[in-house]
Scaffold this motif. Structure first.
Motif, PDB file in Angstrom:
ATOM      1  N   THR A  11      19.973  35.736  -0.253  1.00 43.78           N
ATOM      2  CA  THR A  11      19.989  34.360  -0.458  1.00 43.78           C
ATOM      3  C   THR A  11      19.949  33.834   0.911  1.00 43.78           C
ATOM      4  O   THR A  11      19.289  32.598   0.963  1.00 43.78           O
ATOM      5  CB  THR A  11      21.456  33.977  -1.267  1.00 43.78           C
ATOM      6  N   LEU A  12      20.770  34.202   1.660  1.00 46.51           N
ATOM      7  CA  LEU A  12      20.854  33.607   3.024  1.00 46.51           C
ATOM      8  C   LEU A  12      19.515  33.409   3.717  1.00 46.51           C
ATOM      9  O   LEU A  12      19.250  32.411   4.392  1.00 46.51           O
ATOM     10  CB  LEU A  12      21.969  34.157   3.950  1.00 46.51           C
ATOM     11  N   PRO A  13      18.778  34.519   3.658  1.00 47.84           N
ATOM     12  CA  PRO A  13      17.429  34.276   4.448  1.00 47.84           C
ATOM     13  C   PRO A  13      16.680  33.186   3.641  1.00 47.84           C
ATOM     14  O   PRO A  13      15.826  32.476   4.464  1.00 47.84           O
ATOM     15  CB  PRO A  13      16.589  35.642   4.361  1.00 47.84           C
ATOM     16  N   LYS A  14      16.680  32.902   2.614  1.00 46.14           N
ATOM     17  CA  LYS A  14      15.877  32.126   1.969  1.00 46.14           C
ATOM     18  C   LYS A  14      16.239  30.676   2.508  1.00 46.14           C
ATOM     19  O   LYS A  14      15.630  29.747   2.756  1.00 46.14           O
ATOM     20  CB  LYS A  14      15.730  32.086   0.620  1.00 46.14           C
ATOM     21  N   ILE A  15      17.727  30.355   2.621  1.00 47.35           N
ATOM     22  CA  ILE A  15      18.376  29.270   3.024  1.00 47.35           C
ATOM     23  C   ILE A  15      17.915  28.947   4.429  1.00 47.35           C
ATOM     24  O   ILE A  15      17.537  27.715   4.756  1.00 47.35           O
ATOM     25  CB  ILE A  15      19.850  29.266   2.924  1.00 47.35           C
TER      26      ILE A  15
END
Length: 301
Positions: free
Chosen positions: A120-124
């Motif tokens: 999730t965090l890499p996408k954000i």
């Protein structure tokens, strides 16, 4: 070990500050893993000053929350909603968005499980997110025509009695008009964000985060006709302590001021806002369903 996504070369945020809940088990290890992930995504990593002090982290640059504006692009909070409330009040109005990662139970604001951070965090950070701007309350405590405290609240401003004293009597005015005298255990002034917190347990309605309003919810009122009410967002509410022992006013239940008879609390919507970033799959209704254990629709819907 956390590893970056294949799309880590693209990023919308370059300078990322990490905030952690000090008391959570394993927070030191998890925060370090998170820092390594963010660093591998090509971001400059900072540790919020109080987090670094409490956890004795010296591997990364330290930055105080009051210095985030203009120096930090994104804040990642590892903990629960209480941790998010604390840092959100400190950086409100700075235009620095927040991402919440929970360490256990799903939170309303910390809605990303730590187990899914790797995906999730890499996408954000790459810019694939939904932005969610929230309002805050601005409260002033006035005694003998002098302001003795001033605070922000993301959830609520609560005037209530201590656990051992009797009822408190409050007089409430809205935009200069007398609303009522109320004898109760207290009164909650809540944002839409806070409508799922103390106000909900006091019988108040759930407000969607994007509803433009301020909620007043009495706590165990002596008269059952004293019901919760939603006011326009530009309302100015003044609560005067008429009578009561050991009366206090809380701001997000994280700071408080002791009150005396005659004290007034003036509450209005703050000009400052805070922005949360969510994954594209985020749904406020899904969060409510999971937190409040609402029955789900059949899978055919």
């Amino acid at each position: 070990m956390l590893s970056p996504s294949p799309n880590s070369s693209k990023k919308a945020f370059s300078r990322v500050a990490l905030v952690g809940k000090f008391q959570a088990d394993g927070i030191d290890e998890h925060l370090r893993e998170l820092a390594k992930l963010v660093s591998r995504l090509g971001c400059e990593v900072f540790i919020e000053a109080s987090t670094a002090t409490q956890l004795n982290i010296k591997d990364y640059p330290i930055k105080a929350a009051e210095d985030f504006a203009g120096a930090i692009d994104l804040v990642v909070v590892l903990g629960g909603d209480g941790t998010m409330l604390g840092i959100a009040r400190q950086i409100a109005g700075s235009q620095v968005p927040l991402v919440g990662i929970n360490m256990g139970r799903l939170g309303y604001m910390t809605d990303i499980p730590f187990q899914s951070v790797q995906d999730t965090l890499p996408k954000i950070i790459a810019g694939d997110y939904e932005a969610d701007t929230r309002t805050l309350l601005d409260a002033a405590v006035i005694r003998a025509n002098k302001e003795i405290n001033h605070a922000l609240a993301l959830n609520d401003v609560v005037v209530n009695r201590s656990g051992i004293s009797g009822m408190v009597e409050l007089a409430v005015h809205v935009n200069g008009s007398f609303m009522y005298n109320q004898r109760s255990d207290g009164l909650i002034v809540s944002t839409p964000t806070g409508s799922t917190a103390y106000a909900l347990s006091a019988g108040g309605p759930i407000l969607h985060p994007h509803v433009a309003g301020i909620l007043l919810a009495p706590i165990a009122p002596h008269s059952l006709s004293n019901r919760p009410i939603v006011l326009p967002q530009d309302s100015i509410t003044i609560i005067e302590v008429i009578n009561g022992l050991d009366v206090i006013v809380n701001f997000d239940m994280q700071s408080q001021t002791n009150l005396q008879s005659g004290d007034k609390i003036e509450v209005r919507q703050s000009k400052k806002t805070i922005t949360f970033l969510h994954p594209r799959s985020h749904s406020d209704y899904k969060t409510l369903r999971e937190k409040l254990h609402w029955n789900e629709y059949p899978s055919t819907f």
